[in-house]
Design a protein around this motif. Structure first.
Motif, PDB file in Angstrom:
ATOM      1  N   ARG A   1       0.934  -1.034  -0.101  1.00 10.10           N
ATOM      2  CA  ARG A   1       0.158  -0.046  -0.216  1.00 10.10           C
ATOM      3  C   ARG A   1       1.230   0.998  -0.003  1.00 10.10           C
ATOM      4  NH1 ARG A   1      -1.977  -2.611   4.152  1.00 10.10           N
ATOM      5  NH2 ARG A   1      -1.792  -1.413   5.331  1.00 10.10           N
ATOM      6  N   ASN A   2       2.051   0.920  -0.547  1.00 11.05           N
ATOM      7  CA  ASN A   2       3.072   2.495  -0.990  1.00 11.05           C
ATOM      8  C   ASN A   2       3.441   2.667  -2.178  1.00 11.05           C
ATOM      9  OD1 ASN A   2       5.437   4.539  -0.360  1.00 11.05           O
ATOM     10  ND2 ASN A   2       5.834   3.066   1.449  1.00 11.05           N
ATOM     11  N   ASP A   3       2.481   3.577  -2.828  1.00 12.29           N
ATOM     12  CA  ASP A   3       3.246   4.543  -3.980  1.00 12.29           C
ATOM     13  C   ASP A   3       4.231   4.608  -4.655  1.00 12.29           C
ATOM     14  OD1 ASP A   3       0.573   3.792  -4.726  1.00 12.29           O
ATOM     15  OD2 ASP A   3       0.161   5.827  -4.408  1.00 12.29           O
ATOM     16  N   LEU A   4       5.087   4.207  -3.670  1.00 12.56           N
ATOM     17  CA  LEU A   4       7.146   4.418  -3.597  1.00 12.56           C
ATOM     18  C   LEU A   4       7.636   3.331  -3.695  1.00 12.56           C
ATOM     19  CD1 LEU A   4       8.040   7.739  -1.280  1.00 12.56           C
ATOM     20  CD2 LEU A   4       7.285   7.955  -3.848  1.00 12.56           C
ATOM     21  N   ALA A   5       6.778   1.804  -3.223  1.00 11.72           N
ATOM     22  CA  ALA A   5       7.136   0.719  -3.205  1.00 11.72           C
ATOM     23  C   ALA A   5       8.318   0.519  -5.133  1.00 11.72           C
ATOM     24  CB  ALA A   5       6.834   0.100  -2.864  1.00 11.72           C
ATOM     25  N   ASP A   6       9.465   0.036  -5.140  1.00  8.86           N
ATOM     26  CA  ASP A   6       9.895  -0.760  -5.970  1.00  8.86           C
ATOM     27  C   ASP A   6      10.957  -1.174  -6.050  1.00  8.86           C
ATOM     28  OD1 ASP A   6      12.908   0.638  -7.720  1.00  8.86           O
ATOM     29  OD2 ASP A   6      10.660   0.094  -9.111  1.00  8.86           O
ATOM     30  N   PRO A   7      11.141  -2.729  -6.263  1.00 13.16           N
ATOM     31  CA  PRO A   7      12.406  -3.438  -6.183  1.00 13.16           C
ATOM     32  C   PRO A   7      14.030  -2.607  -6.029  1.00 13.16           C
ATOM     33  CG  PRO A   7      11.216  -3.890  -8.701  1.00 13.16           C
ATOM     34  CD  PRO A   7      10.282  -2.738  -7.452  1.00 13.16           C
ATOM     35  N   GLY A   8      14.177  -1.680  -7.302  1.00 14.56           N
ATOM     36  CA  GLY A   8      15.088  -1.096  -7.087  1.00 14.56           C
ATOM     37  C   GLY A   8      15.490   0.074  -6.335  1.00 14.56           C
ATOM     38  N   ILE A   9      14.181   0.802  -5.200  1.00 13.78           N
ATOM     39  CA  ILE A   9      14.343   1.556  -4.856  1.00 13.78           C
ATOM     40  C   ILE A   9      14.402   0.850  -3.230  1.00 13.78           C
ATOM     41  CG2 ILE A   9      13.441   3.410  -3.069  1.00 13.78           C
ATOM     42  CD1 ILE A   9      11.967   3.857  -6.497  1.00 13.78           C
ATOM     43  N   ILE A  10      13.822  -0.352  -3.165  1.00 13.28           N
ATOM     44  CA  ILE A  10      14.027  -0.359  -1.464  1.00 13.28           C
ATOM     45  C   ILE A  10      14.394  -2.073  -1.491  1.00 13.28           C
ATOM     46  CG2 ILE A  10      11.540   0.392  -1.340  1.00 13.28           C
ATOM     47  CD1 ILE A  10      11.006  -2.353  -1.056  1.00 13.28           C
ATOM     48  N   GLY A  11      15.760  -1.969  -2.051  1.00 14.93           N
ATOM     49  CA  GLY A  11      16.927  -2.827  -1.680  1.00 14.93           C
ATOM     50  C   GLY A  11      17.303  -3.847  -2.378  1.00 14.93           C
ATOM     51  N   ILE A  12      15.543  -4.211  -3.029  1.00 14.45           N
ATOM     52  CA  ILE A  12      15.256  -5.511  -3.498  1.00 14.45           C
ATOM     53  C   ILE A  12      17.112  -5.727  -4.820  1.00 14.45           C
ATOM     54  CG2 ILE A  12      14.168  -7.340  -4.602  1.00 14.45           C
ATOM     55  CD1 ILE A  12      13.082  -6.223  -1.689  1.00 14.45           C
ATOM     56  N   ASN A  13      16.790  -4.952  -5.507  1.00 16.43           N
ATOM     57  CA  ASN A  13      17.589  -5.268  -6.229  1.00 16.43           C
ATOM     58  C   ASN A  13      19.040  -4.936  -5.800  1.00 16.43           C
ATOM     59  OD1 ASN A  13      15.396  -5.032  -8.238  1.00 16.43           O
ATOM     60  ND2 ASN A  13      16.714  -2.975  -8.834  1.00 16.43           N
ATOM     61  N   SER A  14      19.546  -4.515  -5.102  1.00 16.10           N
ATOM     62  CA  SER A  14      20.747  -4.142  -4.373  1.00 16.10           C
ATOM     63  C   SER A  14      21.160  -5.670  -3.971  1.00 16.10           C
ATOM     64  CB  SER A  14      20.702  -3.560  -3.103  1.00 16.10           C
ATOM     65  OG  SER A  14      20.698  -1.921  -3.770  1.00 16.10           O
ATOM     66  N   GLY A  15      20.146  -6.522  -3.079  1.00 14.24           N
ATOM     67  CA  GLY A  15      20.311  -7.601  -2.426  1.00 14.24           C
ATOM     68  C   GLY A  15      20.589  -8.981  -3.850  1.00 14.24           C
ATOM     69  N   ALA A  16      19.891  -8.831  -4.590  1.00 14.38           N
ATOM     70  CA  ALA A  16      20.387  -9.779  -5.785  1.00 14.38           C
ATOM     71  C   ALA A  16      21.890  -9.925  -6.617  1.00 14.38           C
ATOM     72  CB  ALA A  16      19.399  -9.253  -7.025  1.00 14.38           C
ATOM     73  N   GLY A  17      22.396  -8.229  -6.190  1.00 11.93           N
ATOM     74  CA  GLY A  17      23.426  -7.313  -7.072  1.00 11.93           C
ATOM     75  C   GLY A  17      24.608  -8.395  -6.143  1.00 11.93           C
ATOM     76  N   VAL A  18      24.660  -8.030  -5.144  1.00 15.27           N
ATOM     77  CA  VAL A  18      25.081  -9.134  -3.890  1.00 15.27           C
ATOM     78  C   VAL A  18      25.635 -10.311  -4.034  1.00 15.27           C
ATOM     79  CG1 VAL A  18      26.186  -9.255  -1.599  1.00 15.27           C
ATOM     80  CG2 VAL A  18      25.153  -7.068  -2.198  1.00 15.27           C
ATOM     81  N   ALA A  19      24.253 -11.404  -4.385  1.00 11.72           N
ATOM     82  CA  ALA A  19      24.431 -12.077  -4.794  1.00 11.72           C
ATOM     83  C   ALA A  19      25.526 -12.807  -6.091  1.00 11.72           C
ATOM     84  CB  ALA A  19      23.028 -12.936  -4.468  1.00 11.72           C
ATOM     85  N   ILE A  20      24.638 -12.703  -6.759  1.00  7.88           N
ATOM     86  CA  ILE A  20      25.344 -12.113  -7.922  1.00  7.88           C
ATOM     87  C   ILE A  20      26.827 -11.981  -8.069  1.00  7.88           C
ATOM     88  CG2 ILE A  20      26.240 -11.553 -10.590  1.00  7.88           C
ATOM     89  CD1 ILE A  20      22.824 -10.540 -10.560  1.00  7.88           C
TER      90      ILE A  20
END
Length: 335
Positions: free
Chosen positions: A87-106
């Motif tokens: 319920r947050n219009d600012l939620a985005d996988p790149g902004i809230i750290g999801i992409n960064s988590g994937a990047g560290v794993a890669i």
């Protein structure tokens, strides 16, 4: 506007978006560092091109076009789910750290795990998914309150904090690595489309084919999750179960995309917002529009970026950020 009128409007917008994508694909096939004129596109597509023309179109441009299109769709899908679930219009996988988590794993996998060339392409989305899922779980835990449930504002703040922390971890990880491997990670961070070959398409395509229909199937649950928690529970929704399933779906979609495109943000923020402005907040209506718009946004950004500076161009992630950062600031001030 009635539901039937909205459905008709959605179909027209889907048609217009599809036409826009086709036109951008044609433009992307015909422009680039290596010359391939527009009047030669149809003969080359039907097997009447020279060796050079065949190589430029089928080995360089078409795979890149397909990767950016599919990745943009996956990122838009992920952002649509995240915005509805939180319920947050600012939620985005790149902004809230999801992409960064994937990047560290890669980065860890690429630098420290022996890589089998044959399976590397297909393992990367799984590695990214594991890293992104662990990050999402930690963000969820730190954002959740027993008294208030999932706090949308706290989610963004915690996510941004995780994103910054993971970026620092990435720098530490690559500081002692080989130069050639550091170059790869640096390109990934910048959002440079690196997986530009047909095997990467086959690795990404199953995720997109499975996750988009599954999300549309869950659109009713997403609509209910967009309400407050008391209302959702009141109509019989198993809140935590559905939220968990859909967050995992969003994480999987984002991870599959960034595993081959790099750290691209804001597509998952902008595409759902534009779609909602066009057809309203019902998930079954705006998600198909957002998916097509997300694919077009990333394709357009990559097409423009790679032709601005010869020969490598500007990474698509930077091009998207040039549009996305002001848009994010506008939404932040508005909301």
């Amino acid at each position: 506007m009635t539901l039937s009128a909205l459905v008709r409007k959605q179909r027209l917008i889907l048609l217009a978006s599809s036409v826009l994508i086709v036109l951008t694909i044609i433009a992307s096939m015909g422009v680039g560092y290596a010359s391939l004129s527009f009047d030669r596109l149809i003969p080359v597509l039907f097997g009447h091109g020279t060796f050079k023309e065949d190589f430029v179109l089928f080995s360089v441009r078409l795979p890149r076009i397909m990767i950016t299109l599919l990745s943009g769709m996956a990122l838009a899908l992920s952002g649509s789910i995240m915005q509805s679930v939180t319920r947050n219009d600012l939620a985005d996988p790149g902004i809230i750290g999801i992409n960064s988590g994937a990047g560290v794993a890669i980065a860890v996998f690429f630098l420290y795990v022996p890589i089998n060339v044959g399976s590397f392409v297909y393992v990367m989305p799984l590695v990214a998914f594991v890293g992104a899922l662990i990050t999402a779980a930690l963000i969820y835990i730190f954002s959740y309150s027993r008294t208030r449930g999932l706090d949308p504002i706290r989610l963004v703040l915690v996510g941004v904090g995780f994103s910054l922390a993971l970026s620092g971890i990435m720098v530490v990880i690559i500081s002692s690595a080989e130069r050639s491997k550091v170059d790869f990670i640096a390109k990934w961070i910048a959002g440079s489309i690196w997986g530009t070959d047909w095997p990467f398409i086959w690795a990404l395509l199953p995720w997109v084919i499975l996750l988009i229909p599954f999300t549309l199937f869950k659109s009713r649950q997403l609509n209910l999750l967009g309400l407050n928690e008391a209302s959702a529970i009141g109509v019989g929704l198993k809140l935590e179960k559905e939220r968990l399933i859909l967050i995992v779906t969003a994480v999987a979609s984002a991870a599959a995309a960034v595993s081959v495109t790099g750290g691209i943000a804001f597509v998952g923020l902008m595409a759902p917002h534009i779609a909602k402005a066009l057809v309203g907040p019902r998930n079954q209506l705006f998600i198909p529009v957002a998916v097509l718009l997300g694919g077009w946004l990333l394709l357009f950004a990559d097409t423009v970026g790679r032709n601005l500076v010869d020969p490598d161009g500007i990474p698509a992630g930077i091009m998207v950020s040039l549009i996305g950062v002001p848009y994010f600031a506008y939404l932040l001030l508005k909301k």
